[in-house]
Design an enzyme around this catalytic site. Structure first.
Site, PDB file in Angstrom:
ATOM      1  N   SER A   9      -7.646  -0.586  -4.758  1.00 59.02           N
ATOM      2  CA  SER A   9      -6.561  -1.396  -4.197  1.00 59.02           C
ATOM      3  C   SER A   9      -5.222  -0.713  -4.428  1.00 59.02           C
ATOM      4  O   SER A   9      -4.776  -0.539  -5.564  1.00 59.02           O
ATOM      5  CB  SER A   9      -6.553  -2.781  -4.847  1.00 59.02           C
ATOM      6  N   HIS A  34      -8.211  -0.340  -0.077  1.00 62.32           N
ATOM      7  CA  HIS A  34      -7.964  -1.779   0.033  1.00 62.32           C
ATOM      8  C   HIS A  34      -6.454  -2.021   0.026  1.00 62.32           C
ATOM      9  O   HIS A  34      -5.732  -1.519  -0.849  1.00 62.32           O
ATOM     10  CB  HIS A  34      -8.634  -2.487  -1.151  1.00 62.32           C
ATOM     11  N   ASP A  36      -3.557  -4.976   0.124  1.00 65.07           N
ATOM     12  CA  ASP A  36      -3.299  -6.398  -0.106  1.00 65.07           C
ATOM     13  C   ASP A  36      -1.972  -6.815   0.505  1.00 65.07           C
ATOM     14  O   ASP A  36      -0.912  -6.356   0.068  1.00 65.07           O
ATOM     15  CB  ASP A  36      -3.256  -6.678  -1.615  1.00 65.07           C
ATOM     16  N   MET A  38       0.554  -9.894   1.031  1.00 65.25           N
ATOM     17  CA  MET A  38       0.898 -11.223   0.497  1.00 65.25           C
ATOM     18  C   MET A  38       2.222 -11.675   1.081  1.00 65.25           C
ATOM     19  O   MET A  38       3.171 -10.880   1.163  1.00 65.25           O
ATOM     20  CB  MET A  38       1.021 -11.142  -1.026  1.00 65.25           C
ATOM     21  N   HIS A  67      -6.554  -6.849   3.493  1.00 67.96           N
ATOM     22  CA  HIS A  67      -6.825  -8.197   2.990  1.00 67.96           C
ATOM     23  C   HIS A  67      -5.567  -9.030   3.201  1.00 67.96           C
ATOM     24  O   HIS A  67      -4.575  -8.845   2.490  1.00 67.96           O
ATOM     25  CB  HIS A  67      -7.190  -8.069   1.493  1.00 67.96           C
ATOM     26  N   MET A  69      -3.498 -12.068   2.784  1.00 69.34           N
ATOM     27  CA  MET A  69      -3.279 -13.297   2.021  1.00 69.34           C
ATOM     28  C   MET A  69      -2.024 -13.947   2.580  1.00 69.34           C
ATOM     29  O   MET A  69      -0.970 -14.004   1.933  1.00 69.34           O
ATOM     30  CB  MET A  69      -3.124 -12.962   0.524  1.00 69.34           C
ATOM     31  N   MET A 138     -13.277 -13.679  -3.845  1.00 69.19           N
ATOM     32  CA  MET A 138     -12.186 -13.511  -4.814  1.00 69.19           C
ATOM     33  C   MET A 138     -12.719 -13.842  -6.215  1.00 69.19           C
ATOM     34  O   MET A 138     -13.190 -14.945  -6.473  1.00 69.19           O
ATOM     35  CB  MET A 138     -11.008 -14.434  -4.486  1.00 69.19           C
ATOM     36  N   ASP A 176     -13.402  -8.889  -5.259  1.00 68.91           N
ATOM     37  CA  ASP A 176     -11.992  -8.535  -5.352  1.00 68.91           C
ATOM     38  C   ASP A 176     -11.313  -9.244  -6.521  1.00 68.91           C
ATOM     39  O   ASP A 176     -11.082 -10.452  -6.475  1.00 68.91           O
ATOM     40  CB  ASP A 176     -11.297  -8.896  -4.033  1.00 68.91           C
TER      41      ASP A 176
HETATM   42  C1  DX5 Z   1      -5.457  -9.946  -5.736  1.00 72.01           C
HETATM   43  C2  DX5 Z   1      -5.773  -8.832  -4.779  1.00 72.01           C
HETATM   44  C3  DX5 Z   1      -6.660  -7.773  -5.334  1.00 72.01           C
HETATM   45  C4  DX5 Z   1      -6.038  -6.959  -6.428  1.00 72.01           C
HETATM   46  C5  DX5 Z   1      -7.130  -6.435  -7.304  1.00 72.01           C
HETATM   47  O1  DX5 Z   1      -4.736 -10.908  -5.058  1.00 72.01           O
HETATM   48  O2  DX5 Z   1      -6.432  -9.349  -3.634  1.00 72.01           O
HETATM   49  O3  DX5 Z   1      -7.122  -6.905  -4.310  1.00 72.01           O
HETATM   50  O4  DX5 Z   1      -5.287  -5.868  -5.915  1.00 72.01           O
HETATM   51  O5  DX5 Z   1      -6.553  -5.852  -8.398  1.00 72.01           O
HETATM   52  P1  DX5 Z   1      -7.240  -5.766  -9.826  1.00 72.01           P
HETATM   53  O6  DX5 Z   1      -8.456  -4.895  -9.638  1.00 72.01           O
HETATM   54  O7  DX5 Z   1      -6.179  -5.148 -10.665  1.00 72.01           O
HETATM   55  O8  DX5 Z   1      -7.608  -7.152 -10.231  1.00 72.01           O
HETATM   56 ZN    ZN Z   2      -7.423  -7.870  -2.200  1.00 70.92          ZN
END
Ligand code: DX5
Ligand code: ZN
Length: 218
Positions: A9, A34, A36, A38, A67, A69, A138, A176
């Site tokens: 990620s 990956h 993320d 947000m 991903h 969010m 998750m 994840d």
């Molecule tokens: C959390 C994200 C994850 C995060 C994982 O909201 O969706 O993808 O980056 O990171 P680690 O492996 O540090 O938990």
């Molecule tokens: Zn993620």
């Protein structure tokens, strides 16, 4: 058992040196990158937006696993496809018209994923499991990296695997949040196919070795 698909990620990367970090991932045994996204609404945090994804994509030699969010992801799915996403996952909790969202992602030529929060029941997936390429389970509450892995994930993943088999579906199971060398083997044993790892990879002195170590578990 097959080797896991490994998706570091980029959220945990050094954003001031993204080109260097992406080059490191290109040279590593990582399979996907990956990403993320947000929005500060669906989750309390804001991470990165389209220009950053475009920049990552300019150097990435591996598929971008995006991903989302975010609320109302249908407003942005096409823009993320254009920015370079190969896989796009939306959250079941953010999608009252999830079936339509999945069709939209597929119509753009992307693999369609559905992400599911720790408290959300697998029954939410029952009627669309045959239509999707990926379930992002998750194993922390979404919004932040470096959180503690939720142990109930093992039970959830094995039930999800049974659901996928019973439906004769092909969806991959992605884990994840909080993945590390300690829990990876048990996750693969209960049916995980894809491991996302942020903090565990990027906080290491040699991320490439950590990636190789996770790939070697099977
Ligand atoms: C959390 C994200 C994850 C995060 C994982 O909201 O969706 O993808 O980056 O990171 P680690 O492996 O540090 O938990
Ligand atoms: Zn993620």
């Amino acid at each position: 058992m097959a080797q896991p698909i490994l998706a570091p990620s980029i959220l945990a990367a050094d954003f001031a040196n993204l080109q260097r970090e992406v080059t490191m991932l290109n040279e590593s045994e990582a399979d996907w990158i990956h990403v993320d996204i947000m929005d500060g609404l669906f989750v309390p945090n804001i991470s990165m937006g389209l220009p950053v994804v475009e920049a990552v994509n300019r150097y990435a030699k591996k598929p971008l696993d995006v991903h989302l969010m975010i609320v109302q992801p249908e407003r942005y799915v096409e823009a993320f496809q254009r920015a370079g996403a190969a896989n796009i996952s939306v959250h079941v909790e953010a999608c009252p018209h999830l079936h339509r969202n999945i069709q939209q992602i597929k119509s753009l030529g992307c693999k369609a994923g559905v992400a599911i929060n720790p408290h959300t029941s697998l029954s939410e997936l029952e009627n669309i499991i045959g239509d999707i390429d990926l379930v992002c389970v998750m194993s922390v509450n979404p919004g932040f990296g470096a959180q503690k892995f939720i142990e109930n994930t093992y039970r959830k993943v094995s039930a999800l695997k049974a659901m996928i088999r019973a439906a004769n579906a092909h969806a991959l199971i992605e884990i994840d949040g909080g993945v590390n060398q300690q829990n990876a083997k048990a996750l693969l044993d209960v049916g995980a196919d894809v491991l996302v790892a942020g903090n565990f990879v990027f906080s290491a002195s040699s991320p490439k070795d950590v990636i190789a170590g996770l790939k070697a578990i099977h």
